[in-house]
Design a protein around this motif. Structure first.
Motif, PDB file in Angstrom:
ATOM      1  N   ASP A  49       0.870  -1.568  -0.152  1.00 54.32           N
ATOM      2  CA  ASP A  49      -0.207   0.536  -0.261  1.00 54.32           C
ATOM      3  C   ASP A  49       1.143   1.506   0.239  1.00 54.32           C
ATOM      4  OD1 ASP A  49      -2.719  -1.406   0.184  1.00 54.32           O
ATOM      5  OD2 ASP A  49      -1.603  -2.248   2.236  1.00 54.32           O
ATOM      6  N   GLU A  50       1.973   1.316   0.707  1.00 51.67           N
ATOM      7  CA  GLU A  50       2.955   2.408   0.364  1.00 51.67           C
ATOM      8  C   GLU A  50       3.211   2.490  -0.655  1.00 51.67           C
ATOM      9  OE1 GLU A  50       5.516   2.775   4.705  1.00 51.67           O
ATOM     10  OE2 GLU A  50       5.192   0.669   4.648  1.00 51.67           O
ATOM     11  N   HIS A  53       1.021   3.770  -3.108  1.00 55.99           N
ATOM     12  CA  HIS A  53       0.464   5.100  -2.781  1.00 55.99           C
ATOM     13  C   HIS A  53       2.308   6.475  -3.466  1.00 55.99           C
ATOM     14  CE1 HIS A  53      -0.633   8.416  -1.104  1.00 55.99           C
ATOM     15  NE2 HIS A  53      -0.208   9.108  -0.245  1.00 55.99           N
TER      16      HIS A  53
ATOM     17  N   ALA B  19      -3.916  -9.943   1.869  1.00 56.18           N
ATOM     18  CA  ALA B  19      -3.983  -8.955   2.601  1.00 56.18           C
ATOM     19  C   ALA B  19      -6.005  -9.487   3.780  1.00 56.18           C
ATOM     20  CB  ALA B  19      -4.680  -8.255   1.889  1.00 56.18           C
ATOM     21  N   THR B  44      -4.603  11.812   1.066  1.00 49.87           N
ATOM     22  CA  THR B  44      -3.823  10.169   1.386  1.00 49.87           C
ATOM     23  C   THR B  44      -4.234   9.214   0.777  1.00 49.87           C
ATOM     24  OG1 THR B  44      -5.725  10.143   3.399  1.00 49.87           O
ATOM     25  CG2 THR B  44      -3.151  10.681   3.974  1.00 49.87           C
ATOM     26  N   HIS B  45      -3.892   7.777   1.049  1.00 54.75           N
ATOM     27  CA  HIS B  45      -4.533   6.438   0.040  1.00 54.75           C
ATOM     28  C   HIS B  45      -5.589   5.939   0.574  1.00 54.75           C
ATOM     29  CE1 HIS B  45      -2.971   3.195  -2.711  1.00 54.75           C
ATOM     30  NE2 HIS B  45      -3.388   2.382  -1.662  1.00 54.75           N
ATOM     31  N   THR B  46      -6.253   5.905  -1.005  1.00 54.85           N
ATOM     32  CA  THR B  46      -7.860   4.957  -0.654  1.00 54.85           C
ATOM     33  C   THR B  46      -7.387   4.641  -2.328  1.00 54.85           C
ATOM     34  OG1 THR B  46     -10.101   5.513  -0.357  1.00 54.85           O
ATOM     35  CG2 THR B  46      -8.908   7.391  -1.410  1.00 54.85           C
ATOM     36  N   ILE B  67      -7.277  -6.186   5.726  1.00 59.69           N
ATOM     37  CA  ILE B  67      -6.795  -5.340   6.278  1.00 59.69           C
ATOM     38  C   ILE B  67      -7.572  -4.155   5.603  1.00 59.69           C
ATOM     39  CG2 ILE B  67      -4.768  -6.142   7.549  1.00 59.69           C
ATOM     40  CD1 ILE B  67      -3.019  -5.367   4.984  1.00 59.69           C
ATOM     41  N   PRO B  69      -6.208  -0.642   3.108  1.00 60.85           N
ATOM     42  CA  PRO B  69      -5.129  -0.010   2.303  1.00 60.85           C
ATOM     43  C   PRO B  69      -4.733   0.956   3.420  1.00 60.85           C
ATOM     44  CG  PRO B  69      -6.344  -1.115   0.607  1.00 60.85           C
ATOM     45  CD  PRO B  69      -6.988  -1.317   1.829  1.00 60.85           C
ATOM     46  N   VAL B  72      -3.461   0.843   6.672  1.00 65.25           N
ATOM     47  CA  VAL B  72      -1.834   0.468   6.216  1.00 65.25           C
ATOM     48  C   VAL B  72      -0.563   1.205   5.405  1.00 65.25           C
ATOM     49  CG1 VAL B  72      -0.343  -1.082   5.530  1.00 65.25           C
ATOM     50  CG2 VAL B  72      -3.037  -2.003   6.408  1.00 65.25           C
ATOM     51  N   ALA B  73      -1.183   2.222   4.254  1.00 62.00           N
ATOM     52  CA  ALA B  73      -0.446   2.952   3.660  1.00 62.00           C
ATOM     53  C   ALA B  73       0.729   4.312   4.285  1.00 62.00           C
ATOM     54  CB  ALA B  73      -0.717   3.524   2.697  1.00 62.00           C
ATOM     55  N   HIS B  74      -0.226   4.147   5.574  1.00 60.82           N
ATOM     56  CA  HIS B  74       0.648   5.455   6.608  1.00 60.82           C
ATOM     57  C   HIS B  74       1.042   4.928   7.650  1.00 60.82           C
ATOM     58  CE1 HIS B  74      -0.400   7.993   3.054  1.00 60.82           C
ATOM     59  NE2 HIS B  74      -1.805   7.294   2.934  1.00 60.82           N
TER      60      HIS B  74
END
Lengths: 102, 119, 210
Positions: A49-50, A53, B19, B44-46, B67, B69, B72-74
């Protein structure tokens, strides 16, 4: 984020082009970045996911005019720099020295 | 940090990293429920594409707990919640340019939706 | 604008390949120096995805589903487990869903937000699947994109587009071509193209391999 990666429904991006003679990797660097992604991911340096992004944060014109594996280069490089695994200067210096050696 | 070694490559490739998580969470929706996708615009990420925001869909399948994202991305933890296959009519998404019989399915998390009325 | 079959269009003039090549080389050499990567592991990974995994895996799944009604039922109920029965699974196929084409429904798969694709059954995606035109258009005008792939569907048939935006990965189970009664799984496999399992194609007609 409302970035260029969110393409569903956009107009004007051209026809879908199929290449019957396509190869999986067109350049050796594409192979290496594919492997590097796994190595960095498998080594726990970032999660998927990072990574997604990081690609979304690409400058939009660059996103649209660069290839899929260039997105990967950008994503991996920017995350490794942000997490302090490598330095921006270190990378630039290494590119210079490799250029000199070539 | 561990280093991905040659010996571990086949194991990583064969196992991957699901996931899906094995934790109990109450599902906010049931199959057959009508839902409206929230209109959110985070910087932010979505994984909620713009084209479904504010649209009316129907829950078709509960995939179980996954989970999120967006968290998790942050580095905000896994935030496990139910993930569903949600169906939208093509005309709900695109209006008159679409055919009424066509549809789209997308996977949406509990947090992405509100329960909606449907005539 | 002249379109060439690169990822989006020809970008080589904006970013010389030598520059990107240098960046990747620099990245790899720094990581190697820091002992954060094992170059042999990279070679092994590349070899697996370049030479060992591909749409033949998915074709095997489809041919078995066409031949064995009980397997097909398991596949539609729990695709991950049914696909694992044939030895396929792992990265980018951890949680699978198989969607069945019927007389009433034609399924087609995309990832509008990036390029998610079921690697264990189909290998790495083709360039067009990752391209901006496919990702933008298939959701809003699926029938015209499908027509460009040579798939023309009756208006009465529902086109169902699957946007694989989460971690589920989708494989289309195409309709079994007519006149293939009694065929072995090995014969049937030859009718199953990669595009048929994405939904931008149909299984080949029986006559094509006779």
């Amino acid at each position: 984020m409302n970035s260029i990666h969110d393409l569903g429904g956009m107009h004007g991006l051209g026809p879908v082009l199929q290449d019957p003679n396509e190869v999986l990797f067109r350049h050796d660097w594409e192979r290496r970045i594919f492997g590097l992604f796994f190595a960095a991911f498998g080594g726990g340096h970032f999660n998927i996911d990072e990574f997604r992004h990081a690609v979304e944060r690409m400058e939009p014109v660059h996103y649209l005019t660069s290839s899929y594996y260039e997105h990967w280069v950008h994503g991996i490089e920017s995350l490794l720099i942000a997490k302090g695994v490598i330095g921006q200067d270190e990378l630039a210096a290494r590119m210079l020295s490799l250029k000199g050696a070539a | 940090m561990p280093v991905l070694t040659e010996e571990f490559v086949p194991i990583l490739v064969k196992t991957g990293a699901s996931a899906r998580v094995d934790v109990a969470r109450t599902a906010r929706f049931r199959v057959g429920d009508w839902v409206r996708v929230k209109n959110i615009n985070p910087t932010t990420h979505t994984r909620m594409p713009r084209y479904v925001r504010g649209k009316l869909g129907c829950i078709k399948r509960d995939h179980g707990v996954f989970i999120t994202p967006d968290a998790v991305a942050h580095g905000l933890g896994e935030h496990p919640q139910h993930l569903y296959s949600v169906s939208f009519s093509a005309t709900e998404l695109w209006g008159d340019v679409a055919l009424a019989q066509d549809s789209l399915r997308i996977d949406l998390w509990d947090d992405y939706m509100e329960l909606a009325e449907h005539e | 604008m002249k379109h060439t079959p690169t990822d989006y269009h020809d970008h080589e003039h904006t970013e010389p390949p030598s520059d990107i090549e240098l960046r990747v080389k620099a990245l790899e050499s720094i990581l190697q120096e820091k002992q954060l990567i094992d170059p042999a592991a990279l070679d092994a990974l590349i070899d697996i995805y370049e030479h060992k995994v591909g749409p033949r895996n998915g074709a095997q799944v489809v041919a078995k589903a066409w031949s064995d009604p009980q397997y097909k039922q398991r596949l539609l109920q729990d695709a991950t487990a049914a696909i694992a029965e044939l030895g396929f699974g792992g990265v980018q196929g951890e949680d699978m869903l198989v969607v069945e084409n019927t007389a009433a429904v034609h399924n087609v798969v995309v990832c509008t937000l990036c390029s998610c694709y079921p690697w264990p059954t189909l290998g790495l995606p083709p360039i067009w699947y990752k391209s901006a035109p496919y990702r933008s258009r298939i959701v809003i005008e699926p029938r015209s994109v499908l027509a460009e792939f040579g798939v023309t569907l009756a208006p009465s048939k529902e086109v169902r587009v699957w946007d694989s935006n989460a971690e589920l990965r989708y494989l289309v189970l195409p309709e079994r071509p007519v006149d293939t009664e009694g065929w072995s799984e090995a014969q049937l496999m030859k009718l199953v193209t990669r595009n048929a399992m994405i939904g931008t194609g149909l299984a080949l007609p029986a006559g094509d391999i006779r």
